[in-house]
Design a protein around this motif. Structure first.
Motif, PDB file in Angstrom:
ATOM      1  N   LEU A 127       0.797  -1.227   0.000  1.00  0.00           N
ATOM      2  CA  LEU A 127       0.000   0.000   0.000  1.00  0.00           C
ATOM      3  C   LEU A 127       0.833   1.283   0.000  1.00  0.00           C
ATOM      4  O   LEU A 127       0.513   2.212  -0.750  1.00  0.00           O
ATOM      5  CB  LEU A 127      -1.003  -0.014   1.145  1.00  0.00           C
ATOM      6  CG  LEU A 127      -2.068  -1.111   1.036  1.00  0.00           C
ATOM      7  CD1 LEU A 127      -3.028  -1.056   2.209  1.00  0.00           C
ATOM      8  CD2 LEU A 127      -2.812  -1.035  -0.276  1.00  0.00           C
ATOM      9  N   PRO A 128       1.905   1.381   0.771  1.00  0.00           N
ATOM     10  CA  PRO A 128       2.720   2.604   0.676  1.00  0.00           C
ATOM     11  C   PRO A 128       3.314   2.822  -0.717  1.00  0.00           C
ATOM     12  O   PRO A 128       3.397   3.955  -1.193  1.00  0.00           O
ATOM     13  CB  PRO A 128       3.826   2.387   1.716  1.00  0.00           C
ATOM     14  CG  PRO A 128       3.229   1.457   2.703  1.00  0.00           C
ATOM     15  CD  PRO A 128       2.341   0.550   1.892  1.00  0.00           C
ATOM     16  N   TRP A 129       3.697   1.740  -1.378  1.00  0.00           N
ATOM     17  CA  TRP A 129       4.209   1.871  -2.746  1.00  0.00           C
ATOM     18  C   TRP A 129       3.130   2.428  -3.663  1.00  0.00           C
ATOM     19  O   TRP A 129       3.373   3.338  -4.456  1.00  0.00           O
ATOM     20  CB  TRP A 129       4.685   0.512  -3.270  1.00  0.00           C
ATOM     21  CG  TRP A 129       6.140   0.298  -3.099  1.00  0.00           C
ATOM     22  CD1 TRP A 129       6.754  -0.297  -2.052  1.00  0.00           C
ATOM     23  CD2 TRP A 129       7.174   0.690  -3.997  1.00  0.00           C
ATOM     24  NE1 TRP A 129       8.100  -0.297  -2.238  1.00  0.00           N
ATOM     25  CE2 TRP A 129       8.387   0.295  -3.431  1.00  0.00           C
ATOM     26  CE3 TRP A 129       7.192   1.328  -5.227  1.00  0.00           C
ATOM     27  CZ2 TRP A 129       9.606   0.521  -4.052  1.00  0.00           C
ATOM     28  CZ3 TRP A 129       8.402   1.556  -5.842  1.00  0.00           C
ATOM     29  CH2 TRP A 129       9.597   1.158  -5.267  1.00  0.00           C
ATOM     30  N   LEU A 130       1.941   1.870  -3.564  1.00  0.00           N
ATOM     31  CA  LEU A 130       0.852   2.351  -4.416  1.00  0.00           C
ATOM     32  C   LEU A 130       0.507   3.804  -4.111  1.00  0.00           C
ATOM     33  O   LEU A 130       0.297   4.602  -5.028  1.00  0.00           O
ATOM     34  CB  LEU A 130      -0.391   1.475  -4.251  1.00  0.00           C
ATOM     35  CG  LEU A 130      -0.333   0.106  -4.898  1.00  0.00           C
ATOM     36  CD1 LEU A 130      -1.589  -0.689  -4.555  1.00  0.00           C
ATOM     37  CD2 LEU A 130      -0.160   0.203  -6.389  1.00  0.00           C
ATOM     38  N   MET A 131       0.466   4.164  -2.839  1.00  0.00           N
ATOM     39  CA  MET A 131       0.147   5.549  -2.476  1.00  0.00           C
ATOM     40  C   MET A 131       1.219   6.507  -2.982  1.00  0.00           C
ATOM     41  O   MET A 131       0.901   7.590  -3.476  1.00  0.00           O
ATOM     42  CB  MET A 131      -0.038   5.676  -0.968  1.00  0.00           C
ATOM     43  CG  MET A 131      -1.314   5.012  -0.486  1.00  0.00           C
ATOM     44  SD  MET A 131      -1.714   5.300   1.254  1.00  0.00           S
ATOM     45  CE  MET A 131      -0.351   4.554   2.087  1.00  0.00           C
ATOM     46  N   THR A 132       2.468   6.109  -2.867  1.00  0.00           N
ATOM     47  CA  THR A 132       3.561   6.949  -3.366  1.00  0.00           C
ATOM     48  C   THR A 132       3.470   7.105  -4.872  1.00  0.00           C
ATOM     49  O   THR A 132       3.634   8.204  -5.406  1.00  0.00           O
ATOM     50  CB  THR A 132       4.923   6.341  -2.975  1.00  0.00           C
ATOM     51  OG1 THR A 132       4.988   6.254  -1.554  1.00  0.00           O
ATOM     52  CG2 THR A 132       6.069   7.189  -3.481  1.00  0.00           C
ATOM     53  N   MET A 133       3.183   6.015  -5.546  1.00  0.00           N
ATOM     54  CA  MET A 133       3.116   6.068  -7.010  1.00  0.00           C
ATOM     55  C   MET A 133       1.935   6.905  -7.501  1.00  0.00           C
ATOM     56  O   MET A 133       2.032   7.558  -8.536  1.00  0.00           O
ATOM     57  CB  MET A 133       3.054   4.653  -7.577  1.00  0.00           C
ATOM     58  CG  MET A 133       4.359   3.899  -7.427  1.00  0.00           C
ATOM     59  SD  MET A 133       4.251   2.198  -8.020  1.00  0.00           S
ATOM     60  CE  MET A 133       4.067   2.450  -9.766  1.00  0.00           C
ATOM     61  N   THR A 134       0.835   6.915  -6.775  1.00  0.00           N
ATOM     62  CA  THR A 134      -0.335   7.685  -7.223  1.00  0.00           C
ATOM     63  C   THR A 134      -0.103   9.186  -7.127  1.00  0.00           C
ATOM     64  O   THR A 134      -0.822   9.959  -7.751  1.00  0.00           O
ATOM     65  CB  THR A 134      -1.610   7.332  -6.431  1.00  0.00           C
ATOM     66  OG1 THR A 134      -1.392   7.587  -5.051  1.00  0.00           O
ATOM     67  CG2 THR A 134      -2.031   5.898  -6.663  1.00  0.00           C
ATOM     68  N   THR A 135       0.886   9.603  -6.369  1.00  0.00           N
ATOM     69  CA  THR A 135       1.192  11.032  -6.248  1.00  0.00           C
ATOM     70  C   THR A 135       2.455  11.413  -7.009  1.00  0.00           C
ATOM     71  O   THR A 135       2.955  12.521  -6.864  1.00  0.00           O
ATOM     72  CB  THR A 135       1.353  11.425  -4.769  1.00  0.00           C
ATOM     73  OG1 THR A 135       2.432  10.679  -4.205  1.00  0.00           O
ATOM     74  CG2 THR A 135       0.077  11.183  -3.994  1.00  0.00           C
TER      75      THR A 135
ATOM     76  N   ARG B  57       1.452   7.192 -11.987  1.00  0.00           N
ATOM     77  CA  ARG B  57       0.134   7.541 -11.433  1.00  0.00           C
ATOM     78  C   ARG B  57      -0.955   6.663 -12.032  1.00  0.00           C
ATOM     79  O   ARG B  57      -1.799   6.118 -11.322  1.00  0.00           O
ATOM     80  CB  ARG B  57      -0.189   9.015 -11.692  1.00  0.00           C
ATOM     81  CG  ARG B  57       0.531   9.988 -10.832  1.00  0.00           C
ATOM     82  CD  ARG B  57      -0.069  11.384 -10.909  1.00  0.00           C
ATOM     83  NE  ARG B  57      -0.444  11.819 -12.231  1.00  0.00           N
ATOM     84  CZ  ARG B  57       0.344  12.500 -13.068  1.00  0.00           C
ATOM     85  NH1 ARG B  57       1.571  12.811 -12.707  1.00  0.00           N
ATOM     86  NH2 ARG B  57      -0.099  12.874 -14.251  1.00  0.00           N
ATOM     87  N   HIS B  58      -0.946   6.543 -13.343  1.00  0.00           N
ATOM     88  CA  HIS B  58      -1.974   5.770 -14.037  1.00  0.00           C
ATOM     89  C   HIS B  58      -1.906   4.294 -13.653  1.00  0.00           C
ATOM     90  O   HIS B  58      -2.926   3.673 -13.316  1.00  0.00           O
ATOM     91  CB  HIS B  58      -1.814   5.949 -15.545  1.00  0.00           C
ATOM     92  CG  HIS B  58      -2.853   5.259 -16.354  1.00  0.00           C
ATOM     93  ND1 HIS B  58      -2.653   4.896 -17.657  1.00  0.00           N
ATOM     94  CD2 HIS B  58      -4.110   4.842 -16.073  1.00  0.00           C
ATOM     95  CE1 HIS B  58      -3.725   4.298 -18.126  1.00  0.00           C
ATOM     96  NE2 HIS B  58      -4.622   4.261 -17.181  1.00  0.00           N
ATOM     97  N   THR B  59      -0.709   3.748 -13.694  1.00  0.00           N
ATOM     98  CA  THR B  59      -0.535   2.321 -13.399  1.00  0.00           C
ATOM     99  C   THR B  59      -0.916   2.013 -11.954  1.00  0.00           C
ATOM    100  O   THR B  59      -1.620   1.028 -11.688  1.00  0.00           O
ATOM    101  CB  THR B  59       0.919   1.894 -13.675  1.00  0.00           C
ATOM    102  OG1 THR B  59       1.236   2.196 -15.033  1.00  0.00           O
ATOM    103  CG2 THR B  59       1.115   0.407 -13.431  1.00  0.00           C
ATOM    104  N   SER B  60      -0.485   2.840 -11.026  1.00  0.00           N
ATOM    105  CA  SER B  60      -0.785   2.571  -9.616  1.00  0.00           C
ATOM    106  C   SER B  60      -2.267   2.779  -9.308  1.00  0.00           C
ATOM    107  O   SER B  60      -2.838   2.056  -8.488  1.00  0.00           O
ATOM    108  CB  SER B  60       0.076   3.439  -8.706  1.00  0.00           C
ATOM    109  OG  SER B  60      -0.187   4.800  -8.928  1.00  0.00           O
ATOM    110  N   THR B  61      -2.895   3.738  -9.963  1.00  0.00           N
ATOM    111  CA  THR B  61      -4.330   3.945  -9.758  1.00  0.00           C
ATOM    112  C   THR B  61      -5.120   2.754 -10.274  1.00  0.00           C
ATOM    113  O   THR B  61      -6.036   2.256  -9.608  1.00  0.00           O
ATOM    114  CB  THR B  61      -4.801   5.245 -10.434  1.00  0.00           C
ATOM    115  OG1 THR B  61      -4.061   6.336  -9.873  1.00  0.00           O
ATOM    116  CG2 THR B  61      -6.285   5.472 -10.232  1.00  0.00           C
ATOM    117  N   LEU B  62      -4.761   2.272 -11.454  1.00  0.00           N
ATOM    118  CA  LEU B  62      -5.410   1.076 -11.997  1.00  0.00           C
ATOM    119  C   LEU B  62      -5.196  -0.113 -11.063  1.00  0.00           C
ATOM    120  O   LEU B  62      -6.134  -0.856 -10.762  1.00  0.00           O
ATOM    121  CB  LEU B  62      -4.876   0.767 -13.395  1.00  0.00           C
ATOM    122  CG  LEU B  62      -5.403  -0.502 -14.046  1.00  0.00           C
ATOM    123  CD1 LEU B  62      -6.906  -0.389 -14.305  1.00  0.00           C
ATOM    124  CD2 LEU B  62      -4.653  -0.784 -15.342  1.00  0.00           C
ATOM    125  N   ALA B  63      -3.962  -0.275 -10.586  1.00  0.00           N
ATOM    126  CA  ALA B  63      -3.661  -1.388  -9.678  1.00  0.00           C
ATOM    127  C   ALA B  63      -4.471  -1.269  -8.386  1.00  0.00           C
ATOM    128  O   ALA B  63      -5.041  -2.260  -7.913  1.00  0.00           O
ATOM    129  CB  ALA B  63      -2.170  -1.428  -9.369  1.00  0.00           C
TER     130      ALA B  63
END
Length: 129
Positions: A59-67, A74-80
């Motif tokens: 989850l921290p990886w995804l949150m970091t990537m979305t910002t 951003r796109h890839t992490s939001t989709l994930a």
């Protein structure tokens, strides 16, 4: 950090990445990516989802990537993240269904005559809850 290095290596201005590339092979990549995430959660539903480590690090990886400044991240992490949420909901629904079925079986066993085998069966079923 690792993420800063990835951002530098990828480049903030890059507008091409697998999820938006045209063509059948890239569309297949996107579908496979989504299927992979769903399969990952389905396979982890009885183990890794509850150990704390998996989600604590994902989850921290995804949150970091979305910002991120990088649109691809951003796109890839939001989709994930969206797919993971959908998969978590499926896992929760399946767990609820299994719990309801086990509770119904316990109720049926309790309504049967009170012999030793019924008591043992109830004990086994309650252990599954």
């Amino acid at each position: 950090t690792t993420f800063k290095k990835l951002t530098q290596d990828f480049g903030e201005e890059s507008a091409e990445y697998p999820l938006i590339m045209p063509g059948p092979s890239w569309k297949k990549f996107k579908n496979n990516f989504i299927d992979f995430l769903d399969y990952l959660i389905q396979q982890c539903q009885h183990t890794l989802l509850y150990d704390g480590f998996f989600l604590e690090h994902l989850l921290p990886w995804l949150m970091t990537m979305t910002t991120s400044q990088v649109q691809a991240f951003r796109h890839t992490s939001t989709l994930a993240a969206m797919k993971l949420c959908t998969s978590f909901i499926t896992v929760a629904l399946n767990a609820r269904r299994d719990l309801d079925n086990a509770q119904r079986l316990i109720d049926v066993e309790r309504q049967k005559s009170g012999n030793r085998r019924t008591a043992e069966r109830i004990e086994v079923l309650e252990g599954q809850l």
